[in-house]
Scaffold this active site. Sequence first.
Site, PDB file in Angstrom:
ATOM      1  N   HIS A   1     -69.512  45.267  10.254  1.00 47.53           N
ATOM      2  CA  HIS A   1     -68.194  44.953  10.253  1.00 47.53           C
ATOM      3  C   HIS A   1     -68.251  44.469  12.063  1.00 47.53           C
ATOM      4  O   HIS A   1     -67.138  42.896  11.635  1.00 47.53           O
ATOM      5  CB  HIS A   1     -67.883  44.310   9.395  1.00 47.53           C
ATOM      6  CG  HIS A   1     -66.329  45.070   9.473  1.00 47.53           C
ATOM      7  ND1 HIS A   1     -66.280  47.155   9.409  1.00 47.53           N
ATOM      8  CD2 HIS A   1     -65.341  44.855  10.173  1.00 47.53           C
ATOM      9  CE1 HIS A   1     -65.382  47.488   9.816  1.00 47.53           C
ATOM     10  NE2 HIS A   1     -64.755  46.609  10.534  1.00 47.53           N
TER      11      HIS A   1
ATOM     12  N   GLU B   1     -67.723  41.265  16.722  1.00 45.13           N
ATOM     13  CA  GLU B   1     -66.949  40.933  17.700  1.00 45.13           C
ATOM     14  C   GLU B   1     -66.453  42.082  18.415  1.00 45.13           C
ATOM     15  O   GLU B   1     -66.654  41.741  19.295  1.00 45.13           O
ATOM     16  CB  GLU B   1     -65.778  41.634  16.611  1.00 45.13           C
ATOM     17  CG  GLU B   1     -64.284  41.750  16.865  1.00 45.13           C
ATOM     18  CD  GLU B   1     -63.493  40.534  17.447  1.00 45.13           C
ATOM     19  OE1 GLU B   1     -64.016  39.787  16.076  1.00 45.13           O
ATOM     20  OE2 GLU B   1     -62.520  40.088  17.458  1.00 45.13           O
ATOM     21  N   ASP B   2     -67.180  43.225  18.514  1.00 42.55           N
ATOM     22  CA  ASP B   2     -67.289  43.713  20.228  1.00 42.55           C
ATOM     23  C   ASP B   2     -68.089  44.113  21.524  1.00 42.55           C
ATOM     24  O   ASP B   2     -68.379  44.780  22.160  1.00 42.55           O
ATOM     25  CB  ASP B   2     -66.370  45.375  20.021  1.00 42.55           C
ATOM     26  CG  ASP B   2     -65.632  45.352  18.770  1.00 42.55           C
ATOM     27  OD1 ASP B   2     -64.746  44.362  18.741  1.00 42.55           O
ATOM     28  OD2 ASP B   2     -64.752  46.204  17.848  1.00 42.55           O
TER      29      ASP B   2
ATOM     30  N   ASP C   1     -39.400  51.104 -16.953  1.00 50.64           N
ATOM     31  CA  ASP C   1     -40.304  51.464 -16.722  1.00 50.64           C
ATOM     32  C   ASP C   1     -41.402  52.217 -15.982  1.00 50.64           C
ATOM     33  O   ASP C   1     -42.571  51.230 -15.751  1.00 50.64           O
ATOM     34  CB  ASP C   1     -41.886  49.773 -17.020  1.00 50.64           C
ATOM     35  CG  ASP C   1     -40.817  49.304 -16.822  1.00 50.64           C
ATOM     36  OD1 ASP C   1     -40.261  49.176 -15.206  1.00 50.64           O
ATOM     37  OD2 ASP C   1     -42.492  47.647 -16.645  1.00 50.64           O
TER      38      ASP C   1
HETATM   39 MN    MN Z   1     -62.298  46.238  11.190  1.00 49.33          MN
END
Ligand code: MN
Length: 715
Positions: free
Chosen positions: A83, A87-88, A276
């Site tokens: 994921h 991005e990197d 509760d």
């Molecule tokens: Mn991440």
Amino acid sequence: MLSRTELKVEADKVVGELETLRGKPLSKEEKEFLARAYEFAYLVHEGQTRLSGEPYIVHPVEVAKILAQLGVDTITLAAALLHDTIEDSQEVTIERLKEEFGEIVAKIVDGVTKVEHISTTVGPDQDSKKKMETIQKMFLAMAEDMRVIFVKLADRLHNMRTINFVEDPEKRRQKAYETLEIYAPLAHKLGIYTMKSELEDAAFKVLYPEEYYKIKELVAKKKKEREDRTNEYIKILKSALEEHGIDAIVEGRYKHYYSIWRKMVEKGKKFEEIYDLIALRVVVKDVTTCYTVLGIVHNLWKPLPGRFKDYIAAPKSNGYRSLHTTVITNYGEPLEVQIRDEEMHKEAEYGLIAHWIYKEKPDLKTAKEWIERLLEWRKELAQGLAEFDDIKKELQMDEVYVFTPKGDIKHLPKGATPIDFAYAIHTEIGHHFAGAKVNGKIVPIDYQLQNGDVVEIIVNKNSPGPSIDWLKYAKTQNARAKIKKFIKEKLAPELVERGKEILRKVCRKLGKSFEEALQAEGIKKHLSLYQEKDFFMKIGEGTITVQDLVEAITGQKVLPTRKQVGKRKKSTQSVVKVEGIESIELHIAKCCNPVKGDPIVAVVSRKGMSVHRKDCRNLRGMPEEKLFRAEWVVDSSERFDAFVRVVLDSEKNLPSLVDRVTALGAEFVAVKVLKMGEPFFLQLHIRVNSTAELGEFISRLRTYRYVLDAERVIQ
Ligand code: MN
């Protein structure tokens, strides 16, 4: 740096861990696929470190582990490992991922990357327009594939687990704020309870550390006592279930810190007043047994009226199913009991994800509805009609479910009114709303819909359409947006003209020019609140009255006329009239439970005056002078407790009986199992308005095919 062989070994280790967490074996191809994804991610992130000092690859692996625990598919696991690769890295593109891992994985990773870029701009200090745009874009990215949301939620969860490594306190707060505003409600909407509570507690700790540690300490202090008591309740219930030969898992469920704190804040209560903190959860093998357990629970402890919720017959919109009931225990404290079967339990813990995994063919209805909702919001946001706060409110609010006269179910936020319902059905029905009947009776416009209400909208085709006033009653942002849009488009010019005309008339009366009036202090005050157009609109529409205008222009208070004073007074509705006695506190006796229509008498008791049935056992031998003549106030809408003994052909028809009770117009409170077996004996506790209603209810119940006999229980 790892050698080729070392990396291979490492990859196999990670894949093995994922397989164990997932609890379901992976095929050889799946293992290879995931190992490849790991190796790819490892090489992309090589040399990078997290703020914690650990190698970056730890993060995607942890994210994949969180998802593996929820049992997701291989595609989602691969996307989780990958994921952060786009991005990197400069070299990794969506096309590259597509070549290596296929189109779906690439799309999910791309979606997650987009959301990451967008969400970094939501912060507490940001204006709501900007927030609106941000959320709009996020929805767009997420709505493409549900798995984008799953990966994003797991990503956020791991980032929140390691948030203390972020040095900048402002950045920490911003992440926590965003988690609480967007991700936790998202997890809630998707029904992923485990994620929702962990996200909330992690954000709570960052945003309100003092309160967090205080509550943590308070919970810890009473832990022993609460555990002992919970264990006692579990023991009592377990042995009762064993007596009836029912196999069940009974466990205590503890409220998480954030929800305790929210309850304290919202209800203005002290920690000691939150009762509760624990609930019991009973998991049984099938649906029918759920209802039998309900009967046994109500036999053990007294049910609290109005607290029974049948989310099996009418699931929440996030798919949640269970029976909920609150009882008063032997210690006199309320205790919530949640009853469900194994499948419902998995769904409740893992939400929508469970639909993807545990069913052969995933039930995508909820998923589809959710995506449709996202798309709808997006559209409204784009038109600038919905405000950020509205959506936020809707995400966090509890729900009620109501029915159309045809029996279709509608989910609305708690506090929703008939207007919301009308708009939920169709925009035109909303626009021509003229009134509503709930369970066959006309209700006021501000009536708050209750679970199980059957709502019928009265439509007037010639009505001029919604007025600004409706916004006071419409609670859903769907209805509000439609009303605003209508007014803006159709009525605005006319109302503005009318408003100006009214103001001109007032000016003439006061001998002032229009321009002079607009300069008056009081009017300027109004104009600082609204735009000029809205100000005239409110006059034209009557929200700002002539009296308000006169006061605003002259700066003097106009005394209300007598007629107006009288109008504001409302008489309190009473249920029973007692001869010769006024305004004394009355209550309905619990021994004989009279219902409106029963012959009654009033008796002076320690608590004031109590109303009994004339033939109540406890009145036998009571001297005449202690009894007062009493009669029912005919038009009261009060409901009364009534008990009906029912003989059912078999236990397996108990669920449909409970369903039928509400369908027949009675309020269901509880069911007690009197005798198991076939036939099956039980006692219903319901609430009805009158003996006529009760009689009708019983005779219609008798005609129900599974019912062998039904009769009212008196004492
Ligand atoms: Mn991440």
